[in-house]
Motif scaffolding. Sequence first.
Motif, PDB file in Angstrom:
ATOM      1  N   THR A   1       0.837  -1.207   0.000  1.00 34.34           N
ATOM      2  CA  THR A   1       0.000   0.000   0.000  1.00 34.34           C
ATOM      3  C   THR A   1       0.865   1.248   0.000  1.00 34.34           C
ATOM      4  O   THR A   1       0.594   2.212  -0.733  1.00 34.34           O
ATOM      5  CB  THR A   1      -0.958   0.001   1.213  1.00 34.34           C
ATOM      6  OG1 THR A   1      -1.801  -1.155   1.121  1.00 34.34           O
ATOM      7  CG2 THR A   1      -1.801   1.255   1.259  1.00 34.34           C
ATOM      8  N   LEU A   2       1.917   1.247   0.805  1.00 34.71           N
ATOM      9  CA  LEU A   2       2.820   2.393   0.862  1.00 34.71           C
ATOM     10  C   LEU A   2       3.461   2.652  -0.507  1.00 34.71           C
ATOM     11  O   LEU A   2       3.530   3.790  -0.970  1.00 34.71           O
ATOM     12  CB  LEU A   2       3.907   2.171   1.911  1.00 34.71           C
ATOM     13  CG  LEU A   2       3.433   2.062   3.359  1.00 34.71           C
ATOM     14  CD1 LEU A   2       4.579   1.608   4.259  1.00 34.71           C
ATOM     15  CD2 LEU A   2       2.851   3.375   3.846  1.00 34.71           C
ATOM     16  N   CYS A   3       3.914   1.592  -1.157  1.00 33.54           N
ATOM     17  CA  CYS A   3       4.545   1.737  -2.467  1.00 33.54           C
ATOM     18  C   CYS A   3       3.535   2.197  -3.515  1.00 33.54           C
ATOM     19  O   CYS A   3       3.860   3.032  -4.372  1.00 33.54           O
ATOM     20  CB  CYS A   3       5.191   0.421  -2.891  1.00 33.54           C
ATOM     21  SG  CYS A   3       6.632  -0.012  -1.894  1.00 33.54           S
ATOM     22  N   LEU A   4       2.316   1.679  -3.448  1.00 33.12           N
ATOM     23  CA  LEU A   4       1.289   2.099  -4.405  1.00 33.12           C
ATOM     24  C   LEU A   4       0.923   3.565  -4.219  1.00 33.12           C
ATOM     25  O   LEU A   4       0.674   4.278  -5.190  1.00 33.12           O
ATOM     26  CB  LEU A   4       0.046   1.214  -4.289  1.00 33.12           C
ATOM     27  CG  LEU A   4       0.217  -0.232  -4.756  1.00 33.12           C
ATOM     28  CD1 LEU A   4      -1.073  -1.011  -4.538  1.00 33.12           C
ATOM     29  CD2 LEU A   4       0.661  -0.305  -6.209  1.00 33.12           C
ATOM     30  N   ARG A   5       0.912   4.038  -2.963  1.00 30.16           N
ATOM     31  CA  ARG A   5       0.680   5.471  -2.717  1.00 30.16           C
ATOM     32  C   ARG A   5       1.758   6.296  -3.422  1.00 30.16           C
ATOM     33  O   ARG A   5       1.472   7.337  -4.010  1.00 30.16           O
ATOM     34  CB  ARG A   5       0.708   5.782  -1.220  1.00 30.16           C
ATOM     35  CG  ARG A   5      -0.510   5.357  -0.462  1.00 30.16           C
ATOM     36  CD  ARG A   5      -0.350   5.692   1.010  1.00 30.16           C
ATOM     37  NE  ARG A   5      -1.403   5.104   1.819  1.00 30.16           N
ATOM     38  CZ  ARG A   5      -1.332   4.950   3.133  1.00 30.16           C
ATOM     39  NH1 ARG A   5      -0.251   5.349   3.799  1.00 30.16           N
ATOM     40  NH2 ARG A   5      -2.333   4.414   3.796  1.00 30.16           N
TER      41      ARG A   5
END
Length: 198
Positions: free
Chosen positions: A123-127
Amino acid sequence: VLCNSPLMLDAAFQVLEIILAEFSDILVQSVVSDIIPLTALFNLLSVSTGDNHVKTKPEMIRIFAAVTLSAAGKLGILGPAVKRHSLRSLAIASLSAACLMEEQDSVECLAEDLTGDGASISTLCLRGIVDVLSEAVDNESTLVMSPAEAKAISSSLGKKLSTMVIEQFMKRENGDYNMGDEEEVGKLPEVVLICALA
């Protein structure tokens, strides 16, 4: 610069982790303001320490980098910095690869240890990817990518994105979500990205 040296990586990580916890906005802004620390941060997303001098687990280093980049994305400064420093290809490749590395990481190294919001490293990387691809068009933020970028992202992350979206719907079906989450489903990075690729 310290993060590029295996001999200094442990000490640099400890200092940066403390700074991130106490002075998040200051650290994030200073990292993205210059090409050298921003490039180092993207490179840390794929760190694998085969060096006996490094005691910090590689997944903790990747999580730190993902948290920092995600925070820059939340502040809306990651995308402009990546564009200013011409790091778009590196950013997309590094964030995509780190998103897929999550399965290799050990259970005790959860991103929520650093974020407090329970976000996974994916999720952090997709943000971060969403902010890198975002551009303001007619006072609205939209994702802009070349056909080659869209093909590369869908090839590398298509299955992961689909799985993450299905997991979100399953959480809602099972009642395993907060009431505020239902309103935000369209803003989840995996949903935003998969819709842009469709």
